[in-house]
Write a protein that holds these residues in place. Structure first.
Motif: not given
Length: 737
Positions: A596-619
């Motif tokens: 999902l992070v890779k797909g968001l980065c492909k369409i330029g949704e960087i803020n959402a991708a970085l939010t998912l990165v933090k959520d993954c490392l916290g979960s």
């Protein structure tokens, strides 16, 4: 006469101040320091009463300290009690002497070495070596090295102190218990400095401590250091202890080198030395050195017995080398040459090993020798090993004949033997015979398990015999077995072989029509279809689950479907699945997060991708390293220096981590937020010059950078308008395109 006068005077109530007179046999006695009575005057003379001390006055203080009345835990409200068995003392401390309790109380109360500790320890008249050893060997809580070592050095400087070997051994034990093995190895040097040359006992202590703590290299270092530095020649039992530690840890070459040192010292090996080395050589499957060692053992000491040969055979069979089976046969011949007759255990070991290495015919020869020639009582495990060996080589008929022989001999066949034969018969296309064995299993009262049912179901499914398939399933229902669990295991095993995925879907459609269905089976099929990139079929199954009322998708289903949506380019639907998981308080898998992070980065949704990165490392407990480096890059962008980011990239490349899209997006977001877009372009240009970024990707990241910069600028403008209350004057215009 004298007695009557005395009684009259003492009984007169009118003279309260009259001094009391004593009986003649009391005399005038006062205790001295040495507790010897002193009598003043004769039998009737000098009968003077001593002035009595008022009870309110405290007793005179003595200059000497009485350790018998010392309390390690004084009470603030009452006087100390001289009793050594107080309830506040632990059972281990009660076994110590009063002096040792005093010293330990001082050290534990202060917690660190200093002037107060020395002043209190100075109350000791002398410090015997036994007291030092008792303090250092005190039970838990054990003294830390910051207290035990200074106490030992302070005691060694006391007058008339002669350290004993027990003191040094106790110090070594204390340091080793504090996880300071290097400091414990320096105790012999301290002994030499204090005029006490180390002996073999100190080496024995160090070797035992290091061996028990699984530190064979330190034990070897201690032994060689005693040989070279202190000129000590250890005895054979110390060599054996170090050899055993080295062989157990897998350091066979060091053990052989130490064995050469043993012979260089002029010592002769004993039986334990040969046994330790033989075990090490067997574990490493080094047959030629093993045979030479056995030849020397026969020539110099004795020949190995049956137990030694059996142990060596077991170790050789457990060795991972391919030549271990040849070594077992060679060792078997050596045992015969020595005139050692194998017993049941030796035969069982060899037969099991031969079957595991694909030599069932040789195992059958030993089995016939064991049964017909030696007349041994054969264990059922030997039959099972031989039957499994025949089935593994495709000789199912030999396995069935051995089964009949086993039954004729009066043995009761267990479920594992039946399972191996059922699997072998199904493997050669004889499912009807396997069905008969299954009925025998049920008739004998055994409970069929996964290994019993799955080969039959797979054979019917491959042959398209669905009537027999469901007849067997109905039989499982009659036996009150968990049918859904067995079907889940069947589908897991069935799709494990490539090319069966669509056949599994057909079987599932038939089973679903008869009511045999579950969410777990859906997940098994979804995962297997996604592996062969049949994403359309995966999405059809997912939509079918969403439309069903009974089999709704679970967290595993969503985690499997999210990567499928991303690969199809439908990132919005993947985010919808993620939101559904969040509403149900489910945690996606790591692969779902990454996709999902890779797909968001492909369409330029960087803020959402970085939010998912933090959520993954916290979960999750162990997130991807790329995500961790993403946060590191964001933090490095605060410095506004592209060089730091490039250093992080170099570290990732050196450690073998891929530079994913999220890493470059972190560079874009970090520099746009904390610096300017120019620094981000510098990093991208350096990566392109190093050929780590293609020209096409460089252009794509530049477009993402421009779009992200526009979004951040628009966000700042809207925030400013909201801050100044001008949001009502903002006019939205439609895009003319």
């Amino acid at each position: 006469m004298g007695g009557t006068a005395t009684n009259a005077e003492t009984s007169s109530p009118s003279c309260p101040s009259t001094p009391r007179k004593y009986y003649f046999y009391y005399g005038h006695r006062a205790p001295s320091r040495n507790h010897r009575p002193v009598v003043r005057g004769g039998l009737f003379s000098s009968l003077k009463s001593l002035p009595r001390r008022p009870p309110s006055l405290p007793p005179p203080s003595s200059s000497s300290f009485d350790f018998r009345s010392w309390d390690p835990f004084p009470s603030p409200s009452g006087p100390p009690s001289p009793s050594p068995s107080q309830p506040c003392l632990s059972a281990a401390d009660r076994r110590l002497s009063p002096l040792a309790r005093f010293v330990l109380g001082v050290l534990r109360r202060h917690g660190r070495w200093g002037v107060p500790v020395v002043s209190e320890l100075s109350k000791l008249r002398r410090v015997p070596p036994s007291l030092v050893a008792e303090v250092l060997r005190s039970p838990r809580p054990r003294l830390p090295p910051s207290l035990s070592t200074p106490f030992f050095l302070w005691a060694s400087r006391q007058r008339l102190f002669r350290p004993s070997f027990a003191c040094f051994n106790a110090l070594a034990h204390s340091l080793h218990a504090s996880r300071l093995p290097a400091a414990a190895d320096q105790v012999p040097d301290l002994m030499l400095a204090l005029g006490k040359p180390p002996s073999e006992k100190q080496l024995d202590v160090l070797v035992r401590l290091h061996s028990r703590a699984s530190r064979p290299l330190r034990a070897l270092h201690a032994l060689r250091r005693f040989r070279s530095h202190f000129g000590l020649r250890p005895r054979v039992f110390l060599y054996n202890r170090v050899l055993h530690a080295l062989v157990s840890a897998g350091h066979l070459d060091l053990a052989l080198s130490l064995h050469r040192d043993l012979r260089a010292d002029g010592l002769r090996e004993d039986a334990l030395t040969f046994t330790i080395l033989a075990k090490g050589l067997c574990r490493a499957a080094r047959i030629d050195p093993l045979l030479r060692l056995l030849h020397r053992m026969r020539a110099e000491l004795c020949r190995p017995d049956l137990f030694a040969y059996t142990a060596m055979l077991k170790l050789l069979l457990a060795a991972p080398a391919n030549t271990s089976m040849d070594g077992c046969l060679t060792l078997w011949d050596e045992m015969r040459k020595d005139g050692v007759e194998p017993d049941v255990m030796a035969y069982a070991t060899m037969i099991s090993g031969l079957c595991n290495f694909g030599r069932a015919d040789k195992a059958r020869e030993l089995f016939d020798e064991m049964k017909k020639k030696k007349k041994f009582l054969i264990d059922r495990s030997v039959y099972g090993a031989l039957i499994r060996g025949f089935v593994a080589e495709g000789k199912v008929d030999d396995g069935c004949s051995l089964l009949r022989e086993m039954v004729d001999d009066g043995y009761r066949v267990d479920l594992d033997i039946y399972n191996s034969l059922i699997g072998g018969l199904c493997g050669v296309g004889r499912a009807d015979n396997a069905r008969k064995l299954f009925m025998i299993v049920v008739k004998e009262g055994l409970v069929p398990n996964f290994q019993t049912v799955t080969p039959l179901l797979a054979s019917y499914a491959d042959g398209g015999e669905m009537s027999k398939f469901f007849r067997l399933v109905d039989r499982l229902v009659e036996l009150a077995l968990p049918v859904i669990d067995h079907l889940s295991d069947f589908f897991t095993s069935f799709v494990g072989k490539s090319g069966r995925e669509f056949k599994a879907v057909e079987v599932f459609e038939s089973a679903k029509g008869k009511g045999y269905c579950s969410v777990g089976i859906y997940n098994i099929l979804v995962e297997s279809l996604y592996k062969i990139k049949e994403r359309k079929q995966v999405l059809l199954l997912f939509e079918e689950m969403k439309g069903s009322k009974e089999f709704q998708p679970d967290s595993c289903t969503y985690s499997l479907v999210i990567p499928c949506f991303v690969d199809e380019g439908d990132v919005r639907e993947a985010c919808s699945c993620y939101n559904s998981m969040m509403q149900s308080s489910w945690t996606p898998s790591v692969s779902a997060y990454c996709s999902l992070v890779k797909g968001l980065c492909k369409i330029g949704e960087i803020n959402a991708a970085l939010t998912l990165v933090k959520d993954c490392l916290g979960s999750v407990t162990s997130g991807p390293m790329e995500f961790k480096y993403t946060l590191t890059i964001l933090d490095a962008c605060r410095s506004k220096k592209p060089e730091k980011v490039i250093q992080i990239f170099d570290e990732m490349i050196e450690l073998g981590y891929l530079l994913e899209d999220v890493v470059y997006c972190a560079v874009i977001h970090g520099f746009c937020k904390y610096a300017s877009s120019g620094e981000a372009r510098k990093v991208l240009a350096v990566m392109r010059d190093r050929k780590l970024l293609t020209d096409a990707n460089y252009i794509a990241y530049e477009e993402i950078l421009n779009e992200h910069l526009k979004k951040m600028t628009a966000g700042l403008v809207i925030s400013g308008l909201k801050f100044f209350g001008l949001e009502s004057k903002l006019k939205w215009t439609a895009n003319p395109d």
